[in-house]
Design a protein around this motif. Structure first.
Motif: not given
Length: 283
Positions: A121-122, A179, A183, A186, A219, A243, A247-250
């Motif tokens: 997660s972010d 990072d 987050a 966002r 990022l 990602h 952008g909430s998860q990668h």
């Protein structure tokens, strides 16, 4: 709370998932087309007895963390995940800070069985990981917030840094905080989990406080990391990130750097991961 319907829903979702979809090789005497109860329990990090009670509609009240783990194990869509939470009498998680992983991303993770890979997660929480990632990074299932966040463990629990050589710590600290700053941009200004994480790390670490106030944002797409594994030795790896649109998860996976022997060490790590999973299944 509708425990009988919760159990029935879990059974129906279990029946539709094939072993191949979750990386399980079916044996020749398999009697069911879907997953067995013990397989779902292992995938969700629960005991078999606990999961059986859930399916039987017993007076077991699963936590939000367990519901999230079951959603991932059973490859639930967002709508199915929300339905599961409602059946369990739990609030449906808000979209901000959502830790639900879509089946498409899980399917991609399943294809990466020859290299360490995980979905994060972010807030740097490991949502789901393959065997090799657990062998490389350590077992993280069963952790509760805020220890689920690597940011928290890195700045509050000093022993978590032992997996990397000391000369890399400053650079890794900078990357983690950069990072987290992304987050913060966002998420909603009043996001409770982000605010708590920043407050805890600020109280525990002058280094975090300094980096957070610098407001650097970056990022990470490809990064080099050296790991000090207790059984395998030193692994010199490239860390790749894919990602999601928001952008909430990668999806994060590791490959050996050219000119090193880390490829051979990753092959050994695969054996270590398989052995640790076999030992865990026997417990």
């Amino acid at each position: 709370m509708d425990l009988p319907e919760l159990g029935a829903f879990l059974r129906s979702r279990r029946d539709r998932i094939t072993p191949e979809q979750v990386g399980i090789v079916p044996g020749p005497r398999r009697r069911v087309p879907g997953l067995r109860r013990d397989e779902v329990a292992v995938l969700a990090g629960a005991s078999v007895e606990y999961y059986i009670e859930l399916e039987q509609g017993s007076k077991v009240q699963p936590s939000p963390q367990m519901l999230a783990a079951l959603s991932r194990a059973l490859r639930l869509t967002g709508d199915e995940r929300n339905h599961l939470y409602r059946l369990a009498g739990r609030p449906v998680p808000a979209r901000t800070g959502d830790t639900h992983v879509e089946p498409a991303m899980l399917a991609l993770l399943d294809r990466l069985d020859d290299t360490p890979a995980l979905i994060v997660s972010d807030l740097a929480e490991s949502l789901v990981a393959n065997d090799m990632a657990r062998a490389l990074l350590g077992e993280r299932r069963g952790l509760t917030w805020p220890r689920t966040s690597q940011v928290y463990r890195w700045f509050v629990e000093d022993e978590s840094r032992g997996i990397h050589p000391p000369e890399d710590h400053a650079r890794l600290s900078e990357s983690l905080v950069a990072d987290l700053r992304l987050a913060a941009g966002r998420r909603a200004p009043d996001d409770a989990r982000l605010r708590e994480l920043v407050e805890l790390c600020t109280a525990a670490s002058d280094e975090f406080t300094r980096l957070w106030e610098e407001r650097t944002v970056k990022l990470r797409r490809v990064d080099a990391k050296v790991f000090l594994h207790p059984s395998i030795g030193t692994l010199d790896l490239l860390c790749h990130n894919l990602h999601t649109d928001d952008g909430s998860q990668h999806l994060l996976w590791f490959t050996a750097r050219e000119g090193t022997d880390s490829g051979e060490r990753l092959a050994l790590l695969r054996v270590v991961g398989a052995q640790s999973m076999t030992a865990g299944d026997a417990r």
